[in-house]
Design a protein around this motif. Structure first.
Motif, PDB file in Angstrom:
ATOM      1  N   GLY A  64     -20.102  -4.505   1.156  1.00 44.44           N
ATOM      2  CA  GLY A  64     -19.220  -5.413   1.919  1.00 44.44           C
ATOM      3  C   GLY A  64     -18.954  -4.851   3.527  1.00 44.44           C
ATOM      4  N   PHE A  65     -18.101  -5.854   4.036  1.00 47.04           N
ATOM      5  CA  PHE A  65     -17.881  -5.548   5.518  1.00 47.04           C
ATOM      6  C   PHE A  65     -16.754  -6.446   5.762  1.00 47.04           C
ATOM      7  CE2 PHE A  65     -21.788  -8.342   5.832  1.00 47.04           C
ATOM      8  CZ  PHE A  65     -20.910  -9.254   6.576  1.00 47.04           C
ATOM      9  N   THR A  66     -16.043  -5.973   6.876  1.00 49.19           N
ATOM     10  CA  THR A  66     -15.277  -6.508   7.667  1.00 49.19           C
ATOM     11  C   THR A  66     -15.637  -6.490   9.121  1.00 49.19           C
ATOM     12  OG1 THR A  66     -13.277  -6.959   6.385  1.00 49.19           O
ATOM     13  CG2 THR A  66     -12.872  -7.162   8.449  1.00 49.19           C
ATOM     14  N   LEU A  67     -16.189  -7.493   9.931  1.00 48.43           N
ATOM     15  CA  LEU A  67     -16.551  -7.396  11.275  1.00 48.43           C
ATOM     16  C   LEU A  67     -15.122  -7.799  12.172  1.00 48.43           C
ATOM     17  CD1 LEU A  67     -19.930  -9.450  11.427  1.00 48.43           C
ATOM     18  CD2 LEU A  67     -19.350  -6.835  10.694  1.00 48.43           C
ATOM     19  N   ALA A  96     -11.450  -5.270  -0.615  1.00 49.70           N
ATOM     20  CA  ALA A  96     -11.068  -5.925   0.483  1.00 49.70           C
ATOM     21  C   ALA A  96      -9.574  -5.264   1.004  1.00 49.70           C
ATOM     22  CB  ALA A  96     -10.848  -7.470   0.200  1.00 49.70           C
ATOM     23  N   SER A  97      -8.872  -4.914   0.041  1.00 52.40           N
ATOM     24  CA  SER A  97      -7.451  -4.206   0.523  1.00 52.40           C
ATOM     25  C   SER A  97      -7.824  -3.007   1.085  1.00 52.40           C
ATOM     26  CB  SER A  97      -6.796  -4.327  -0.789  1.00 52.40           C
ATOM     27  OG  SER A  97      -6.230  -5.134  -1.638  1.00 52.40           O
ATOM     28  N   GLN A  98      -8.759  -2.323   0.585  1.00 48.93           N
ATOM     29  CA  GLN A  98      -9.051  -1.071   1.100  1.00 48.93           C
ATOM     30  C   GLN A  98      -9.741  -1.120   2.430  1.00 48.93           C
ATOM     31  OE1 GLN A  98     -10.481   1.699  -1.708  1.00 48.93           O
ATOM     32  NE2 GLN A  98      -9.159   0.997  -3.439  1.00 48.93           N
ATOM     33  N   MET A  99     -10.533  -2.142   2.629  1.00 48.03           N
ATOM     34  CA  MET A  99     -11.113  -2.308   3.913  1.00 48.03           C
ATOM     35  C   MET A  99     -10.177  -2.473   4.980  1.00 48.03           C
ATOM     36  SD  MET A  99     -14.830  -3.988   3.338  1.00 48.03           S
ATOM     37  CE  MET A  99     -14.233  -5.707   3.061  1.00 48.03           C
ATOM     38  N   ALA A 129      -5.892 -12.521  -0.742  1.00 48.19           N
ATOM     39  CA  ALA A 129      -6.255 -11.108  -0.287  1.00 48.19           C
ATOM     40  C   ALA A 129      -5.617 -10.864   0.973  1.00 48.19           C
ATOM     41  CB  ALA A 129      -8.005 -10.768  -0.196  1.00 48.19           C
ATOM     42  N   TYR A 130      -5.729 -11.881   1.783  1.00 51.82           N
ATOM     43  CA  TYR A 130      -5.304 -11.633   3.201  1.00 51.82           C
ATOM     44  C   TYR A 130      -3.843 -11.515   3.164  1.00 51.82           C
ATOM     45  CZ  TYR A 130     -10.069 -12.815   4.799  1.00 51.82           C
ATOM     46  OH  TYR A 130     -11.286 -12.898   5.185  1.00 51.82           O
ATOM     47  N   GLN A 131      -2.928 -12.319   2.277  1.00 54.37           N
ATOM     48  CA  GLN A 131      -1.521 -12.307   2.069  1.00 54.37           C
ATOM     49  C   GLN A 131      -1.231 -10.977   1.632  1.00 54.37           C
ATOM     50  OE1 GLN A 131      -1.088 -16.142   0.005  1.00 54.37           O
ATOM     51  NE2 GLN A 131      -0.094 -17.090   1.883  1.00 54.37           N
ATOM     52  N   LYS A 132      -1.975 -10.543   0.805  1.00 54.69           N
ATOM     53  CA  LYS A 132      -1.574  -9.345   0.108  1.00 54.69           C
ATOM     54  C   LYS A 132      -1.944  -8.212   1.217  1.00 54.69           C
ATOM     55  CE  LYS A 132      -2.375  -6.296  -3.698  1.00 54.69           C
ATOM     56  NZ  LYS A 132      -3.396  -5.376  -4.023  1.00 54.69           N
TER      57      LYS A 132
END
Ligand SMILES: CC(C)(COP(=O)(O)OP(=O)(O)OC[C@H]1O[C@@H](n2cnc3c(N)ncnc32)[C@H](O)[C@@H]1OP(=O)(O)O)[C@@H](O)C(=O)NCCC(=O)NCCS
Length: 290
Positions: A64-67, A96-99, A129-132
């Protein structure tokens, strides 16, 4: 499962694209256009910064990734989540939270003040996930497609116009024609970062610059469509769309126009009357870092 997090400095687009294909195989919108080449150029357009980005690795496999892109977005040092994706087996486990936990301190260190993203309104898992992570909905954006065969010219041109193709380095003047701030994906600095071809057509009336349309063939998107407020409702917009379709000259059947602020009734009514159809809606979300 032993997931670790690292920035993407040593990760190629080839590897990112393989993980992308896996992570977006069940996505609500068809992303088959997103080849390795398109993904890389879109990332460059959005100011991709591998050092501010994150990969989730299970042993050495990228799962997984976030660019993340960086820009001085409307005078504010800002970051943008270009895309976040996780391979299916790794979802719902807090990754996702940890990213985001990995990214945010390094953005703060770089004195970034705002973190932006765009998300499909129907993508509940991502919105949650984004709101969290701390993001809040900032505005709603509508996304349209035009089947070129269905183009209707709604307004006959009432002034003589000439058209000129422009280089992306000289478009700043037209920014003042905008009624609202373009999203990150369509910002003027994003247009200027495009690493491959972009088609920019200016409309002129006598010596006046009265309108602009920007089309990015690699993504098949209209990125900007602006008419000087003093010259609206006299056919300039219709003429620019028609000129664009003429220049595209049948190379595609359908074009997209994304991220129109939902409150812009004038533009939305114009697009619908011209034959554009609403494809989907997005939210722009922001996280205030300081
Ligand atoms: C969106 C995505 C990145 C979320 O990643 P994730 O690792 O599964 O999310 P997390 O496990 O960190 O969950 C964080 C919060 O999101 C919410 N969430 C995650 N998945 C959810 C789901 N399927 N339904 C509802 N809420 C969900 C939960 O509130 C969760 O908090 P909790 O653990 O306290 O319940 C992942 O689903 C994904 O890769 N989807 C496909 C690609 C995509 O849609 N990307 C986003 C658009 S670019």
């Amino acid at each position: 499962m032993n997931v670790t997090y690292k920035n993407l400095v040593n990760v190629s687009f080839e590897e990112l694209h393989k993980t992308f294909v896996d992570a977006f195989s069940d996505y609500a919108v068809d992303v088959s256009y997103m080849t390795h080449y398109v993904m890389e150029n879109r990332a460059i357009k959005n100011g991709y910064d591998p050092e501010s980005s994150v990969g989730a690795f299970n042993d050495s496999k990228l799962v997984g990734f976030t660019l993340v892109g960086i820009d001085n977005h409307y005078e504010t040092p800002s970051a943008f989540d270009i895309m976040t994706g996780l391979v299916k087996d790794y979802r719902g486990k807090g990754i996702a939270s940890q990213m985001f936990d990995f990214i945010i301190p390094s953005l703060k260190e770089k004195k970034i003040k705002q973190f932006y993203l765009e998300v499909l309104q129907e993508n509940n898992a991502a919105i949650r996930a984004y709101q969290k992570a701390g993001f809040k909905i900032n505005r709603s954006l509508d996304c349209f497609t035009l089947d070129i065969k269905k183009l209707k010219i709604t307004e006959q041109l009432r002034i003589p116009l000439s058209f000129k193709n422009l280089d992306k380095s000289i478009i700043d003047y037209f920014e003042t024609f905008a009624d609202w701030t373009p999203s990150w994906e369509n910002s003027f600095s994003a247009i200027k970062r495009i690493p491959d071809d972009v088609l920019i057509i200016e409309a002129e009336y006598s010596i006046n610059k009265v309108g602009l349309i920007v089309y990015y063939p690699t993504l098949n998107w209209i990125m900007a469509f602006l008419v000087d407020p003093k010259y609206r409702k006299i056919g300039v917009g219709s003429a620019l769309i028609k000129k664009l379709i003429d220049e595209i000259n049948g190379s595609v059947d359908i074009i997209k126009f994304l991220n129109i602020q939902s409150e812009d009734e004038d533009l939305i009514n114009f697009l619908k009357a011209s034959g554009f159809e609403l494809m989907t809606g997005q939210y722009e979300m922001t996280y205030k870092l300081s």
